[in-house]
Enzyme design. Structure first.
Site: not given
Length: 786
Positions: A20-22, A144
């Protein structure tokens, strides 16, 4: 990272299972404990974020550490459990429980974007709402929430994942620093209007995001399914969503109304909190049954109830300077300290036990059972996935039954879930009626010994236990245990869970010798089939240790509890909730042995560990601090105890409110220690206030109310007001005679108090007569026939 990389000489990464983004998520093995885990690593930086961009790196690392701190503070069955956190070779990592299942995004994709069955949508809504109610009470906003961050496990449980951009309500400045970096905060399809506009957000932003998720899984499309991100954001801000039933006509009206309320453009237009949402869902469940006539049977199974030993509420600490009462309360159950309002507080038999359906969160929690399979029983076999085949006893005849319609089984599963929802709201009488009716219908359709029928019977037993009908609960659990032994075998985990519940109820009835026999048999079976260090084995040994204490076998109780605490520390870690629960029990037994200095030391360690893990205001932390106060008082350090109880009263008032039973318990401790310091006017005033509030909240005959009324009498006596003291002592004695019986130790102690008061008033003949009556009752109580 290479698949064979070993982090901190402990976690071996096996395969990447998410990105994912993180960061990246890896399936891994914890080689120290031999268990499978998930390891989330900070995503390696690309060339566009080289060392020169120190601010970007710093913010990413700060955010990741934030995720670890926030996630580790959460202990709820609906939130992913965090085991460990650290940094290895410059890479930050988070070790979590490995979840077997799919997130909601994957479920929709697997279903070719077709909506999920209505019963599944409602069940997911309820479980997510329950988890959000908990996290919001901790002051945490997820920010989120989206389908990819909500997991549906193979057993039907639902968990919220990824608190990477959650914020603590009090930490506004830190959030501003994070959002100032230009890193996206939230996902466009699920962002609230206030989040989009950059306004301050609170827990109601998560409710909006949940509305977006429910809209999508109920209809197959997000509420604003537009071409580009900006159009989606404008839709959230300015456009009313299309009513759900225009996409899918068969959706229940209540579901459409609830989701549209969640999608209100302003926070004020949404439900007040997630607990309110849980109530709405439960109310709808208790009405007409929710069945999706177009759903494929068995495509998305309904989860069963927690099958096996139930989790129990947290500490119900003993009153200061008074013995524990063995008699279960028959008054309306009160909320457990620090837990959801619908969680009732049981008597001190459950002392030191945390709440939660997962083993990581509670001493008596049991693994969730196999999900409900609507096709089970259609061929005369019990075919629920993952369930061992029933034991066919020699000579036992197989009963052939007509094939029940799948629609009937689906309806019964939905009604079963409705009963569970009522229980979560504390509506135990109504829950019992639902489970009883479902049990009867399942017995007619499937047979008395079918696992689903016995699951409903188990829930009937639990509701009886929760409503103070211990004798009836005992009969129900014995019936379930016998049925499971016939069909599953004596050593099956579900059979043992029912036997262990039987032992628990025997303990509540004061039948400790019988409870000990059952616990010992269950323990022997668990050790033989699961091993001495299995969590269920240790859970049973923990309960056995408690029961030994009730039998007066304090040295054995202490040794057993200490052994369990050592084993849990070795297997789970010194600060794991289960380890701390058992150390709490060790401390209590030390106190009963008169080793108050050792008890004080242990309670302080437990309180400090719980404060670090859960936070200073968590119910478990406050319960341990309460016991520290008891030890200080016993050691003659009443000045220190007084200051501790002042702080505890302030914390309890802040967390629970001024009239909550745990706030009043702390105030009672304050009054007792004022008396020990000879500040009797203040002590009397405090005791009177607490007594009035307890009578209003708990009832006039509740044990805690009577303890406070006795403390009023003590204060009056020390102030020389013996006539008033006599009246108060008599009220306590008469109430205990009425509730507990004349021969109960607490009732006899009250009559001794009354006799002492008569002596002080010079009424010696009456005092002597009363002393003789008490002595005679004690002799008869101790005789073989008494």
């Amino acid at each position: 990272m290479a698949e064979t990389r070993l982090i901190q000489s402990r976690y071996r990464l096996l395969e990447q299972i998410g990105r994912g983004g993180m960061g990246e998520v890896w399936r891994a093995t914890d080689e120290a404990l031999g268990r499978s885990v998930a390891v989330k690593c900070l995503k390696p930086l690309g060339p566009q974020h080289a060392r020169g961009d120190d601010n970007f790196v710093k913010v990413l690392r700060e955010r990741f550490r934030r995720e670890a701190r926030v996630a580790a503070s959460l202990q709820h069955r609906g939130v992913t459990v965090v085991h460990d956190f650290g940094e290895s070779d410059g890479v930050l990592y988070l070790v979590m429980e490995l979840l077997e299942g799919q997130n909601l995004s994957q479920l929709l994709e697997q279903n070719k974007q077709a909506p999920l069955p209505v019963a599944d949508v409602v069940d997911i809504a309820e479980q997510v709402a329950d988890a959000l109610a908990y996290t919001h009470r901790q002051g945490i906003v997820h920010r989120d929430l989206k389908p990819a961050n909500i997991m549906r496990l193979t057993d039907g449980a639902v968990k919220i994942c990824d608190f990477g951009i959650a914020r603590l309500g009090a930490d506004i400045g830190f959030t501003s620093r994070l959002t100032g970096t230009g890193i996206a905060m939230g996902t466009p399809h699920y962002m609230s209007p206030e989040q989009i506009s950059g306004s301050e957000v609170d827990h109601r932003s998560d409710l909006y995001s949940l509305g977006c998720v429910l809209y999508e899984i109920a209809t197959g499309v997000p509420p604003f399914d537009l071409d580009d991100a900006w159009a989606v954001l404008v839709g959230h801000r300015d456009t009313p969503p299309v009513p759900l039933r225009e996409h899918r006509a068969e959706l229940p009206a209540f579901l459409e109304r609830m989701v549209l309320d969640l999608l209100a453009k302003t926070p004020e237009g949404r439900p007040g909190d997630a607990s309110e949402l849980c109530g709405r869902i439960a109310a709808a469940r208790s009405g007409p049954v929710l069945v999706d006539p177009h759903a494929h049977q068995g495509a998305h199974p309904h989860p069963h109830a927690h099958q096996g030993t139930h989790p129990y509420p947290n500490q119900a600490p003993h009153p200061i300077a008074h013995v524990h009462s063995a008699t279960p309360s028959r008054v309306r159950p009160q909320p457990a300290p620090g837990h959801a309002p619908h969680e009732p507080r049981l008597p001190d038999w459950t002392r030191g036990m945390t709440t939660g359906h997962k083993a990581a969160g509670g001493t008596l929690a049991a693994p969730r059972p196999t999900p409900y399979d609507p096709t089970a029983g259609l061929t005369g076999e019990w075919t629920s996935p993952g369930m061992p085949p029933p034991v066919q006893l020699p000579g036992a005849a197989r009963v052939e039954r007509p094939t029940p319609p799948p629609e009937l089984l689906s309806v019964l599963a939905s009604r079963h879930n409705a009963g569970l929802s009522l229980g979560r709201l504390g509506r135990w009488d109504e829950a019992g009626e639902v489970h009883r009716a479902v049990a009867e219908d399942r017995e007619r359709a499937l047979g008395a010994d079918h696992p689903d029928t016995l699951t409903s019977r188990y829930e009937v037993g639990f509701t009886l236990s929760r409503t103070g009908r211990a004798d009836d609960a005992l009969r129900e659990f014995a019936r379930v245990a016998d049925g499971r032994e016939r069909t599953l075998g004596p050593d099956h985990a579900d059979t043992l869970a029912a036997r262990q519940e039987t032992a628990y109820v025997l303990g509540r009835l004061g039948r400790y010798a019988e409870a000990h026999q059952v616990y010992a048999a269950v323990l022997a079976s668990r050790e033989r089939t699961m091993g001495p260090d299995h969590p269920d084995t240790l859970r049973c040994r923990h309960n056995l240790a408690f029961n030994l204490g009730r039998l007066g076998r304090l040295d054995e109780s202490y040794r057993t509890a200490q052994e369990v605490a050592d084993a849990r520390a070795r297997l789970l870690g010194a600060t794991h909730p289960d380890t701390l629960v058992t150390r709490y029990e060790v401390a209590f037994t030390l106190g009963q042995l008169g080793r108050w200095a050792d008890a004080l030391h242990t309670y302080r360690e437990v309180a400090a560990a719980r404060g670090a893990v859960f936070g200073a205001d968590h119910a478990d932390t406050l319960a341990a601090r309460y016991e520290v106060g008891i030890c200080l008082g016993r050691l003659g350090r009443s000045g220190e105890a007084l200051e501790l109880y002042r702080d505890l009263v302030a914390a309890r008032t802040r967390v629970n409110g001024p009239a909550h039973p745990e706030t009043l318990r702390a105030r009672h401790g304050l009054g007792v220690n004022l008396g020990r310091l000879a500040r009797w006017e203040e002590a009397l005033e405090e005791s009177r206030d607490v007594c009035v509030l307890r009578e209003r909240v708990l009832g006039a005959d509740h044990p805690d109310t009577l303890v406070s009324r006795r403390e009023v009498a003590v204060g009056l006596g020390w102030l020389g007001r013996w006539a008033d003291a006599l009246s108060a002592y008599r009220q306590v004695a008469e109430a205990r005679d009425r509730v507990l019986g004349q021969a109960h130790p607490d009732a006899l102690a009250s009559r001794n108090d009354e006799a002492h008061c008569l002596e002080q008033l010079g009424r010696h003949a009456e005092a002597v007569d009363l002393y003789r009556r008490v002595a005679d009752l004690r002799r008869r109580q101790g005789s073989p026939t008494g």
